[in-house]
Design a protein around this motif. Structure first.
Motif, PDB file in Angstrom:
ATOM      1  N   UNK A  55       0.812  -1.214   0.000  1.00  0.00           N
ATOM      2  CA  UNK A  55       0.000   0.000   0.000  1.00  0.00           C
ATOM      3  C   UNK A  55       0.847   1.266   0.000  1.00  0.00           C
ATOM      4  N   UNK A  56       2.170   1.109  -0.054  1.00  0.00           N
ATOM      5  CA  UNK A  56       3.038   2.276  -0.050  1.00  0.00           C
ATOM      6  C   UNK A  56       3.304   2.837   1.327  1.00  0.00           C
ATOM      7  N   UNK A  57       2.743   2.231   2.364  1.00  0.00           N
ATOM      8  CA  UNK A  57       2.952   2.688   3.740  1.00  0.00           C
ATOM      9  C   UNK A  57       3.931   1.732   4.415  1.00  0.00           C
ATOM     10  N   UNK A  58       5.036   2.246   4.899  1.00  0.00           N
ATOM     11  CA  UNK A  58       6.088   1.409   5.467  1.00  0.00           C
ATOM     12  C   UNK A  58       5.841   1.184   6.954  1.00  0.00           C
ATOM     13  N   UNK A  59       4.724   0.473   7.271  1.00  0.00           N
ATOM     14  CA  UNK A  59       4.356   0.276   8.672  1.00  0.00           C
ATOM     15  C   UNK A  59       4.483  -1.175   9.115  1.00  0.00           C
ATOM     16  N   UNK A  60       4.953  -2.082   8.241  1.00  0.00           N
ATOM     17  CA  UNK A  60       5.116  -3.477   8.627  1.00  0.00           C
ATOM     18  C   UNK A  60       6.422  -3.672   9.396  1.00  0.00           C
ATOM     19  N   UNK A  61       6.485  -4.694  10.255  1.00  0.00           N
ATOM     20  CA  UNK A  61       7.717  -4.944  11.033  1.00  0.00           C
ATOM     21  C   UNK A  61       8.945  -5.179  10.161  1.00  0.00           C
ATOM     22  N   UNK A  62       8.749  -5.734   8.935  1.00  0.00           N
ATOM     23  CA  UNK A  62       9.898  -6.021   8.068  1.00  0.00           C
ATOM     24  C   UNK A  62      10.699  -4.766   7.759  1.00  0.00           C
ATOM     25  N   UNK A  63      10.037  -3.604   7.771  1.00  0.00           N
ATOM     26  CA  UNK A  63      10.739  -2.361   7.427  1.00  0.00           C
ATOM     27  C   UNK A  63      11.428  -1.732   8.632  1.00  0.00           C
ATOM     28  N   UNK A  64      11.338  -2.366   9.779  1.00  0.00           N
ATOM     29  CA  UNK A  64      11.970  -1.791  10.973  1.00  0.00           C
ATOM     30  C   UNK A  64      12.891  -2.786  11.672  1.00  0.00           C
ATOM     31  N   UNK A  65      12.959  -4.031  11.162  1.00  0.00           N
ATOM     32  CA  UNK A  65      13.750  -5.060  11.844  1.00  0.00           C
ATOM     33  C   UNK A  65      15.208  -5.051  11.430  1.00  0.00           C
ATOM     34  N   UNK A  66      15.566  -4.259  10.423  1.00  0.00           N
ATOM     35  CA  UNK A  66      16.954  -4.215   9.960  1.00  0.00           C
ATOM     36  C   UNK A  66      17.291  -2.785   9.567  1.00  0.00           C
ATOM     37  N   UNK A  67      18.556  -2.415   9.666  1.00  0.00           N
ATOM     38  CA  UNK A  67      18.942  -1.060   9.248  1.00  0.00           C
ATOM     39  C   UNK A  67      18.784  -0.911   7.739  1.00  0.00           C
ATOM     40  N   UNK A  68      18.483   0.303   7.273  1.00  0.00           N
ATOM     41  CA  UNK A  68      18.281   0.511   5.841  1.00  0.00           C
ATOM     42  C   UNK A  68      19.600   0.683   5.097  1.00  0.00           C
ATOM     43  N   UNK A  69      19.521   0.478   3.790  1.00  0.00           N
ATOM     44  CA  UNK A  69      20.623   0.880   2.909  1.00  0.00           C
ATOM     45  C   UNK A  69      20.522   2.386   2.724  1.00  0.00           C
ATOM     46  N   UNK A  70      21.585   3.077   2.996  1.00  0.00           N
ATOM     47  CA  UNK A  70      21.568   4.532   2.910  1.00  0.00           C
ATOM     48  C   UNK A  70      22.952   4.999   2.447  1.00  0.00           C
ATOM     49  N   UNK A  71      23.236   6.270   2.593  1.00  0.00           N
ATOM     50  CA  UNK A  71      24.532   6.787   2.178  1.00  0.00           C
ATOM     51  C   UNK A  71      24.665   6.925   0.673  1.00  0.00           C
ATOM     52  N   UNK A  72      23.592   7.276  -0.026  1.00  0.00           N
ATOM     53  CA  UNK A  72      23.634   7.457  -1.472  1.00  0.00           C
ATOM     54  C   UNK A  72      24.575   8.606  -1.847  1.00  0.00           C
ATOM     55  N   UNK A  73      25.278   8.432  -2.970  1.00  0.00           N
ATOM     56  CA  UNK A  73      26.204   9.460  -3.441  1.00  0.00           C
ATOM     57  C   UNK A  73      25.855   9.849  -4.871  1.00  0.00           C
ATOM     58  N   UNK A  74      26.266  11.045  -5.239  1.00  0.00           N
ATOM     59  CA  UNK A  74      25.924  11.583  -6.550  1.00  0.00           C
ATOM     60  C   UNK A  74      26.784  10.983  -7.662  1.00  0.00           C
ATOM     61  N   UNK A 172       5.444  -9.931 -14.206  1.00  0.00           N
ATOM     62  CA  UNK A 172       4.278  -9.627 -13.361  1.00  0.00           C
ATOM     63  C   UNK A 172       4.716  -9.222 -11.965  1.00  0.00           C
ATOM     64  N   UNK A 173       4.929  -7.927 -11.757  1.00  0.00           N
ATOM     65  CA  UNK A 173       5.333  -7.426 -10.454  1.00  0.00           C
ATOM     66  C   UNK A 173       4.447  -6.240 -10.098  1.00  0.00           C
ATOM     67  N   UNK A 174       4.485  -5.841  -8.853  1.00  0.00           N
ATOM     68  CA  UNK A 174       3.589  -4.790  -8.375  1.00  0.00           C
ATOM     69  C   UNK A 174       4.359  -3.746  -7.585  1.00  0.00           C
ATOM     70  N   UNK A 175       3.820  -2.525  -7.580  1.00  0.00           N
ATOM     71  CA  UNK A 175       4.421  -1.449  -6.811  1.00  0.00           C
ATOM     72  C   UNK A 175       3.320  -0.497  -6.357  1.00  0.00           C
ATOM     73  N   UNK A 176       3.481   0.031  -5.159  1.00  0.00           N
ATOM     74  CA  UNK A 176       2.615   1.083  -4.633  1.00  0.00           C
ATOM     75  C   UNK A 176       3.496   2.191  -4.065  1.00  0.00           C
ATOM     76  N   UNK A 177       3.075   3.429  -4.291  1.00  0.00           N
ATOM     77  CA  UNK A 177       3.810   4.576  -3.771  1.00  0.00           C
ATOM     78  C   UNK A 177       2.862   5.452  -2.969  1.00  0.00           C
ATOM     79  N   UNK A 178       3.437   6.323  -2.176  1.00  0.00           N
ATOM     80  CA  UNK A 178       2.622   7.220  -1.343  1.00  0.00           C
ATOM     81  C   UNK A 178       3.369   8.554  -1.209  1.00  0.00           C
ATOM     82  N   UNK A 179       2.687   9.640  -1.511  1.00  0.00           N
ATOM     83  CA  UNK A 179       3.271  10.972  -1.304  1.00  0.00           C
ATOM     84  C   UNK A 179       3.153  11.330   0.174  1.00  0.00           C
ATOM     85  N   UNK A 180       4.268  11.821   0.729  1.00  0.00           N
ATOM     86  CA  UNK A 180       4.327  12.129   2.149  1.00  0.00           C
ATOM     87  C   UNK A 180       4.711  13.592   2.336  1.00  0.00           C
TER      88      UNK A 180
END
Length: 748
Positions: A55-74, A172-180
Motif C-alpha cells: 500500500x506504499x505505507x512502510x508500517x510493517x515490522x519487516x521495514x523496521x527489523x533491519x537497518x536501511x541501505x543509505x549513504x547514497x552518493x551523486x 508480473x510485479x507490483x508497486x505502490x507509492x505514497x506521497x508524504x
C-alpha cells in the motif's frame, strides 16, 4: 548444401525444445577495470510478523527489523558528493517474493516532478527510484525495476552491462507509492519465479539502487557509479547477501489470445471480417533457462512505424517493436560496446551492420506482416554460459511472392575472467517450398575488458547463400575507452562484396568502414553558474573505402564534428559541421519532380544546429536546422517538435520535417512530413495513444489509434483503429481497420 540446411534446422529446433543443465560458479567481485574489490553489502531478512501489505505505507515490522541501505552518493552533477536528499531502502523476502521498501525524503515534496504513468515510462525526465538485481552474480547481467511518485512501472532486462538493454521485457510485479509530507515512499513486490538466477550456496546476488531528483537534474546511487556509466554497470553494484539458496517455483505462463478485426484495404469497396486465435507459453526449464513457445502469434497491437523524410540512397530503417522478439534479444547481439553520449546509450555504428535484425522474420519488405505459424526459443544462462536458440516458421501470405521460410539461430557465449566473454553464432533461413533457397551465417565474437576502462570487441562471420560465390565475410574490431573526461572509440569494419545476411541489416557491401568516435567532457564552475553543466567537443567519423587493394579507394564518408553544451536543466544545444561523400553506382531519383542523379561521386558539407529545452517542463521544444549542400546542390532543412505535458495523465506533441532542396540542373523540390502524437493515461493500467502523419507530397494521411487496458498482470485488452487516406480529388476510398485483441495470462 541442402542436407546441411535441413540438418541445421533440425538441430536448432531440437535445441529450442530440449532443456539444458549446468553448474553455476561463484563470481569474482570486480570493478570495471578488472581489479578485485569488496563492494558494499546489504543483508536481506525474511519477513517476520505481519505480512507485507502493498500500500506504499512502510508500517510493517519487516521495514523496521533491519537497518536501511543509505549513504547514497551523486553521479550527477557532483560525482562522489553525498546526495542532496536522504534515501533509505530496505529489502525483505518470503517464500514467493522479494520486497523493496524505500523512503525517499525530500525537503521540497511539492517540487517532485512526475511526467508519465504509462507502462515502461521514460525514466530520465522525472523523479524516479530504480533497483537492479544481478541474479546470476556474474557482474554482467541484470533485471531493472523502476517507479515514480505516481506508482508507474518500468522494467528492463540488461545484458552485458548495457550492451543491450531490453525495455520491452515484462514481468508480473507490483508497486505502490505514497506521497508524504517529507517526500515519498515505495513498496515493490517482485516474484522470485520471474527472476532467472543461479542457485548458489552463499545466497548472494549483485544489487544497486538509483534515485533521480529531477528538479536538480541529479542522479544518485547506493553503490557509487561514475557519471560515464549508468545503473546497468552491474560490475560496480553492491552485494545482496542472506538470500535463501532455493527461491520460488518454476515459472510457467500460458497466454492465449483471441482477435477479431474488420478491414478494408485502400481502394477496396467493402470490409472483410475475420477472427483468429493463438497462444504463447513461457516456462522456466531450469533456474537460468527460459523456454518460449508461440503458436500463430499476432502483433496487431504494435505501434505503427513513424515515417521520416529520407534524403539518402538507402531504404529507411525501422526498429523492431514486437515484444516476442525483443525479450532476451540481448543474448543474440553481436557488436560494439555501448558508449554514453548523454543522448543515447546504444552502441555506435549500428547504421553499418546489425548482425541479427529480427524484423526480417514475419515482415515483408514493405513492413506488412507475412504471418508466422509458430516458433520456439530458449534463452538464459547456465553456469558460465549464456545460451540463445530460436526456431520459427513463417507462411507465404495470400497473393504474395514472398515464400514461407524456416528460421533458426543458435547463440552461445562463455564468460571469461572479469567481465569478458567469447562466443559463436549460427543463423539460417531456408524456404519451406524450395530447399535450394537458403542463407546461412556463422561466426565468432569476443568482448574483452582490459585495464584502464578499455573494452575490445571483435567478430568474424561468414555467409553462405544459394548461387553466391566469392568472398562473403564480415569482420569488425573496435577499442573503446569510456571515462568522465575523455572517451575514445576507433575500429575497422569490413563487409565483403558477397556477404549476404538475410537475418540482419546493413546498407553497404564491399566496403571497409574506418571508424573513430572521440571527445572530451570538460566541466567548468564558471559555466555552471550560467546554466551550462558540461561541454562536449567531439568527432564521429565513418570513412568508407572499397576492396580495391588495402586500405582501398574512397567511396563514402560521414564525418560529424560537433560541439555540444549540456545544460543544468537537462536540455542541450549542439553545433556541428558534417562533410559527406557518397558514390552512386546507379541513377538515383531523390524526389518526384526532379531528374535522376547520374552515377559518380558527390561531395557536400552540412552545417547543423540542434537542441532541446528542459524536457521536464510542461512545454518543451526540440529543433534541428541544417544548411549547406545536398548531393549536387543545396538544402534548407528544419525539424521542429513542440511537446506539451500539462500533467502526468496527458502528453501531446506536434512536429514537422521540411526540406527545401535545389539540385541545380536536376531540379528543385520540397519534402515534408507533419506528425501529431497524443497520449492519455487514465491510470497506470489504462492508456490511449494516437499517431497521425500527413505527407503533403503524396497527399496521404495515416492514422493509428490504440487503446490498451492491462486488466491483470501481463493480460491486456487492445482496441486498435488504423486509417490511410489520400486527400486528392477522386482518390480511392480510404483503407481502414478496427481490431480487438484480448490476452489472458495464466500463471502457475
Amino acid at each position: 548444401m541442402k542436407r546441411r540446411i535441413r540438418l541445421l534446422n533440425t538441430v536448432l529446433w531440437v535445441a529450442a525444445l530440449a532443456p539444458a543443465t549446468g553448474v553455476g560458479q561463484s563470481p569474482e567481485k570486480t570493478a570495471s577495470n578488472g581489479n578485485i574489490v569488496s563492494p558494499i553489502t546489504y543483508e536481506i531478512s525474511a519477513v517476520s510478523g505481519a505480512a507485507i501489505q502493498l500500500d506504499g505505507i512502510l508500517d510493517e515490522p519487516a521495514w523496521h527489523s533491519a537497518p536501511p541501505a543509505t549513504g547514497f552518493v551523486q553521479s550527477e552533477p557532483d560525482e562522489g558528493l553525498p546526495a542532496t536528499e536522504r534515501t533509505e531502502v530496505w529489502i525483505a523476502y518470503d517464500d514467493e517474493n522479494i520486497y523493496i521498501g524505500a523512503h525517499l525524503y525530500d525537503s521540497q515534496p511539492y517540487a517532485v516532478v512526475v511526467k508519465d504513468i504509462r507502462k515502461d515510462f521514460r525514466i530520465d525526465n522525472q523523479d524516479t527510484f530504480e533497483v537492479i538485481f544481478d541474479t546470476f552474480a556474474d557482474r554482467r547481467n541484470g533485471y531493472l525495476f523502476a517507479t515514480n511518485p505516481a506508482g508507474a512501472r518500468a522494467d528492463q532486462q540488461v545484458t552485458n552491462e548495457g550492451r543491450e538493454t531490453n525495455t520491452s521485457w515484462d514481468a508480473p510485479w507490483s508497486v505502490k507509492t505514497r506521497r508524504m509530507a517529507d517526500g515519498w515512499t515505495v513498496e515493490m513486490e517482485i516474484p522470485f519465479r520471474v527472476l532467472r538466477s543461479t542457485s548458489t550456496t552463499d545466497g548472494r546476488w549483485g544489487i544497486n539502487f538509483s534515485r533521480r531528483i529531477r528538479r536538480n537534474n541529479e542522479v544518485v546511487f547506493w553503490a557509487p557509479v561514475p557519471r560515464a556509466y549508468a545503473l546497468t554497470r552491474v560490475s560496480l553494484a553492491g552485494d545482496l547477501v542472506g538470500l535463501p539458496t532455493n527461491t520460488g517455483n518454476r515459472d510457467l505462463r500460458i497466454t492465449p489470445y483471441v482477435l477479431g478485426e474488420t478491414v478494408r484495404d485502400l481502394g477496396e469497396p467493402s470490409f472483410d471480417q475475420q477472427a483468429t486465435a493463438g497462444a504463447d507459453l513461457k516456462y522456466g526449464l531450469t533456474r537460468g533457462l527460459t523456454l518460449d513457445l508461440t503458436v500463430n502469434p499476432d502483433f496487431a497491437q504494435v505501434e505503427a512505424d513513424e515515417q521520416q523524410v529520407n534524403l539518402t540512397q538507402f531504404s529507411q530503417f525501422f526498429p523492431e517493436k514486437r515484444d516476442f522478439f525483443l525479450e532476451n534479444s540481448g543474448i543474440f547481439y553481436i557488436g560494439d560496446t555501448p558508449r554514453n553520449t548523454r543522448l543515447s546509450t546504444q552502441p555506435t555504428g549500428r547504421e553499418n551492420l546489425i548482425m541479427f535484425f529480427s524484423r526480417r522474420i514475419g515482415l515483408g519488405p514493405d513492413g506488412r506482416p507475412t504471418g508466422i505459424n509458430g516458433g520456439a526459443r530458449i534463452t538464459g544462462k547456465e553456469g558460465e554460459y549464456q545460451v540463445g536458440a530460436l526456431a520459427m516458421r513463417t507462411r507465404s501470405p495470400d497473393d504474395s511472392l514472398i515464400p514461407g521460410s524456416d528460421y533458426g539461430i543458435f547463440r552461445l557465449r562463455h564468460n571469461v575472467g572479469a567481465n569478458s566473454d567469447v562466443g559463436g553464432i549460427v543463423m539460417a533461413r531456408s524456404a519451406v517450398d524450395d530447399r535450394d533457397d537458403y542463407n546461412v551465417i556463422y561466426g565468432a565474437d569476443a568482448n574483452i575488458r582490459l585495464p584502464a576502462r578499455i573494452d575490445w570487441s571483435s567478430f568474424l562471420v561468414q555467409s553462405e547463400t544459394d548461387g553466391v560465390s566469392g568472398p562473403s565475410y564480415a569482420f569488425q574490431s573496435t577499442l573503446n575507452r569510456e571515462a568522465n573526461f575523455l572517451h575514445i572509440k576507433f575500429g575497422l569494419l569490413s563487409i565483403a562484396d558477397n556477404f549476404n545476411n538475410e537475418l540482419g541489416f546493413n546498407r553497404r557491401r564491399g566496403v571497409h568502414v574506418w571508424m573513430i568516435d572521440t571527445g572530451i567532457r570538460p566541466r567548468l564552475e564558471s559555466l555552471r553558474r550560467i546554466g551550462i553543466r558540461e561541454m562536449h567537443p567531439h568527432i564521429v567519423w565513418n570513412y568508407y573505402t572499397d576492396f580495391d587493394g588495402f586500405p582501398g579507394k574512397e567511396v563514402a564518408a560521414n564525418l560529424h564534428s560537433g560541439y555540444t553544451f549540456f545544460l543544468n536543466n537537462g536540455g542541450f544545444a549542439e553545433l556541428s559541421v558534417n562533410p559527406k561523400i557518397e558514390t552512386l553506382y546507379d541513377q538515383f531519383l531523390l524526389a518526384p519532380g526532379t531528374t535522376p542523379l547520374p552515377t559518380g561521386k558527390y561531395e557536400w558539407v552540412e552545417w547543423m544546429l540542434r537542441g532541446i529545452s528542459d524536457p521536464s517542463k510542461i512545454l518543451s521544444v526540440s529543433a534541428t536546422g541544417i544548411l549547406g549542400g545536398l548531393w549536387s546542390g543545396t538544402q534548407k532543412t528544419l525539424n521542429l517538435t513542440l511537446s506539451l505535458q500539462p500533467s502526468h495523465h496527458v502528453r501531446a506533441s506536434i512536429g514537422g520535417q521540411r526540406t527545401v532542396g535545389d539540385l541545380g540542373t536536376h531540379g528543385d523540390f520540397v519534402r515534408q512530413i507533419y506528425t501529431v502524437r497524443a497520449n492519455y493515461s487514465f491510470t497506470t493500467n489504462m492508456f490511449v495513444d494516437a499517431l497521425a502523419q500527413w505527407d503533403p507530397e503524396s497527399h496521404a494521411i495515416n492514422t493509428n489509434l490504440r487503446f490498451n487496458f492491462i486488466h491483470r498482470p501481463l493480460s491486456n485488452i487492445y482496441l486498435v483503429y488504423n486509417e490511410q487516406r489520400f486527400t486528392t480529388v477522386g482518390s480511392p476510398p480510404p483503407g481502414r481497420s478496427l481490431i480487438l485483441k484480448v490476452t489472458q495470462m495464466l500463471g502457475i
